[in-house]
Design an enzyme around this catalytic site. Structure first.
Site, PDB file in Angstrom:
ATOM      1  N   LYS A  91       3.418 -15.284   2.728  1.00  0.00           N
ATOM      2  CA  LYS A  91       3.178 -15.997   1.553  1.00  0.00           C
ATOM      3  C   LYS A  91       4.539 -16.322   1.052  1.00  0.00           C
ATOM      4  O   LYS A  91       5.230 -16.176  -0.127  1.00  0.00           O
ATOM      5  CB  LYS A  91       2.449 -15.173   0.438  1.00  0.00           C
ATOM      6  CG  LYS A  91       2.153 -15.826  -0.980  1.00  0.00           C
ATOM      7  CD  LYS A  91       1.052 -16.750  -0.779  1.00  0.00           C
ATOM      8  CE  LYS A  91       0.981 -17.606  -2.018  1.00  0.00           C
ATOM      9  NZ  LYS A  91      -0.235 -18.798  -1.991  1.00  0.00           N
ATOM     10  N   ASP A 119     -10.806  -8.142   8.024  1.00  0.00           N
ATOM     11  CA  ASP A 119     -12.142  -8.088   7.645  1.00  0.00           C
ATOM     12  C   ASP A 119     -12.941  -9.442   7.810  1.00  0.00           C
ATOM     13  O   ASP A 119     -14.175  -9.718   8.175  1.00  0.00           O
ATOM     14  CB  ASP A 119     -12.544  -7.515   6.239  1.00  0.00           C
ATOM     15  CG  ASP A 119     -12.588  -5.686   6.321  1.00  0.00           C
ATOM     16  OD1 ASP A 119     -12.236  -5.433   7.506  1.00  0.00           O
ATOM     17  OD2 ASP A 119     -12.832  -5.267   5.236  1.00  0.00           O
ATOM     18  N   ASP A 145      -5.140  -6.511   6.065  1.00  0.00           N
ATOM     19  CA  ASP A 145      -6.517  -5.747   5.590  1.00  0.00           C
ATOM     20  C   ASP A 145      -7.694  -6.733   5.442  1.00  0.00           C
ATOM     21  O   ASP A 145      -8.896  -6.579   6.136  1.00  0.00           O
ATOM     22  CB  ASP A 145      -6.115  -4.853   4.403  1.00  0.00           C
ATOM     23  CG  ASP A 145      -7.198  -3.735   3.972  1.00  0.00           C
ATOM     24  OD1 ASP A 145      -8.316  -3.822   5.038  1.00  0.00           O
ATOM     25  OD2 ASP A 145      -7.174  -3.240   3.220  1.00  0.00           O
ATOM     26  N   ASP A 199      -3.104 -17.833   1.979  1.00  0.00           N
ATOM     27  CA  ASP A 199      -4.444 -18.565   1.179  1.00  0.00           C
ATOM     28  C   ASP A 199      -5.042 -19.597   2.293  1.00  0.00           C
ATOM     29  O   ASP A 199      -6.215 -19.859   2.519  1.00  0.00           O
ATOM     30  CB  ASP A 199      -4.165 -19.125   0.099  1.00  0.00           C
ATOM     31  CG  ASP A 199      -2.774 -19.634   0.095  1.00  0.00           C
ATOM     32  OD1 ASP A 199      -1.841 -19.420   0.627  1.00  0.00           O
ATOM     33  OD2 ASP A 199      -2.502 -20.384  -1.024  1.00  0.00           O
ATOM     34  N   TYR A 254       0.836  -1.133  -0.108  1.00  0.00           N
ATOM     35  CA  TYR A 254       0.095   0.062   0.085  1.00  0.00           C
ATOM     36  C   TYR A 254       0.878   1.208   0.039  1.00  0.00           C
ATOM     37  O   TYR A 254       0.513   2.341  -0.397  1.00  0.00           O
ATOM     38  CB  TYR A 254      -1.132   0.102   1.270  1.00  0.00           C
ATOM     39  CG  TYR A 254      -2.038  -0.910   1.200  1.00  0.00           C
ATOM     40  CD1 TYR A 254      -2.198  -1.978   0.173  1.00  0.00           C
ATOM     41  CD2 TYR A 254      -2.928  -1.242   2.288  1.00  0.00           C
ATOM     42  CE1 TYR A 254      -3.146  -2.806   0.130  1.00  0.00           C
ATOM     43  CE2 TYR A 254      -3.742  -2.075   2.360  1.00  0.00           C
ATOM     44  CZ  TYR A 254      -4.176  -2.966   1.056  1.00  0.00           C
ATOM     45  OH  TYR A 254      -5.002  -3.955   1.398  1.00  0.00           O
TER      46      TYR A 254
END
Ligand code: NAD
Length: 359
Positions: A192, A252, A248, A224, A143
């Site tokens: 990852k 959620d 992020d 994942d 980001y």
């Protein structure tokens, strides 16, 4: 001399001031019950600060926060300011305050109250006992990396770069281990590492820092797989630590396990014990001023403040137990009520929680 904790209180916009008002009652009751002392001072922030001071984050508000031990924030934003230029938008104040206060991690607990299990889209037996915290790195990664467009062989290309340095990873990972030490002593580090170089660095740092925390049981989970395991076995997680973008998304996902946005607390932490505490929800302009918003997310944010900034675990427990007791007794605000005609208002919910608090 008494240890008086200074709390900067920023009600903000929409339902912000009303939910923060209920949280302040909880602070007062904590003083009476436990003898802790708080000094609160209100500051203008968000849309209301734009209206009154011409900027979402006035200098005096920033100084108030910088001089405090913790910040309690309601929510900011609303349609009135949606079409303003970038520097005159409430959300710009949010980014500005996080930056100015050096907040580099975001903490989101997701714990499922037994009596609200039905509100989740997952089966109650899967959710049983879920009580986890997602620790998300907030200031690095893709980001914040360099972004640009260029002409490639097949036309226009867009590039987002993901960068992490060792210091950034060390400080968030250490914070997550510290939080795990105050809870179930289990940490899942999500990356990852089978594909990304930043993840390989992340994992190296985690393995090195883990040596300082021999009591904490560490697992490495690929992002994942973590997304799947959160739906399959949410109760097996205690603390999850991960980088900005993964966090992020996963925070959620974890939030939705609980079924209601009106119940979710959060913290943003910097170096040391300083933190900014706020509900996950926004200013809910659709219900603002009606006295029907759910104050529990903000009240639980105070409990989180007690745990993470002040180390007042007894008072935090008293708040969490009181919330549970009130919900178990069947009291609900509209957002979590199955029978909306029996829903209670914001003030009543706050009063019931305060009355249920015990030492
Ligand atoms: P929202 O969270 O404000 O509302 C989403 C829905 O949930 C609405 O229907 C609302 O009524 C309901 N809701 C939210 N909190 C509730 C509560 N405590 N009790 C009962 N119901 C509740 O999200 P939105 O509608 O997307 O955003 C509204 C405004 O809030 C926007 O201006 C947005 O930019 C801002 N916002 C601010 C923050 C923040 O201050 N950190 C976070 C998210 C959104």
């Amino acid at each position: 001399m008494a240890d008086v904790k200074k709390i900067a209180v920023l009600g903000g916009d929409g339902i912000g001031p009303e939910v923060v008002g209920e949280a302040l009652k909880v602070l007062k009751k904590t003083e009476e019950l436990f003898g802790y002392q708080f000094e609160t001072e209100q500051g203008l922030f968000g849309g209301i600060a734009i209206d009154e001071k011409g900027t979402p984050l006035p200098q005096e508000t920033l100084e108030l926060c910088q001089g405090a031990d913790a910040v309690l924030l309601g929510a900011v934003g609303g349609p009135k300011w949606d079409n303003n230029s970038k520097e005159l938008r409430p959300e710009t104040g949010l980014l500005g305050i996080r930056k100015a206060l050096g907040l580099f991690s975001n903490i989101r607990p997701a714990n499922v109250f037994d009596c609200l299990k039905e509100a989740s889209t997952l089966k109650p037996e899967v959710l049983e006992g879920t009580d986890l915290i997602v620790v998300r790195e907030l200031t690095g990664g893709i980001y914040f990396g360099e972004k640009f467009r260029r002409e490639g062989e097949n036309g226009q290309e867009a590039v987002d770069t993901c960068v992490y340095n060792v210091t950034e990873v060390e400080r968030i990972v250490r914070q997550a281990f510290d939080i795990a030490m105050t809870r179930g002593k289990r940490l899942a580090s999500v990356d990852k590492a089978n594909v990304l170089e930043t993840s390989r660095l992340w994992r190296e740092v985690v393995i090195r820092i883990a040596e300082e925390y021999p009591e904490v049981e560490l697992e490495h989970v690929l992002v994942d797989n973590c997304a799947m395991q959160l739906l399959r076995r949410p109760s097996s997680f205690d603390v999850i630590v991960t980088e900005n973008m993964f966090g992020d998304i996963l925070s959620d996902e974890a939030a939705m396990l609980t079924g209601s946005i009106g119940m979710l607390s959060s913290a943003s932490l910097g170096e040391g014990s300083f933190g900014l505490y706020e509900p996950v929800h926004g200013s809910a302009p659709d219900i603002a001023g009606q006295g029907i918003s759910n104050p529990i997310a903000t009240i639980l944010s105070v409990a989180l403040m007690f745990r993470l900034t002040f180390g007042y675990h007894d008072a935090a427990q008293a708040i969490e137990d009181a919330v549970k007791e009130v919900l178990d007794a069947g009291h609900r605000t509209g957002d979590i009520a199955t029978d909306k005609s029996k829903a209670i208002g914001t003030t009543m919910m706050g009063d019931l929680i305060v009355a249920a608090m015990k030492k």
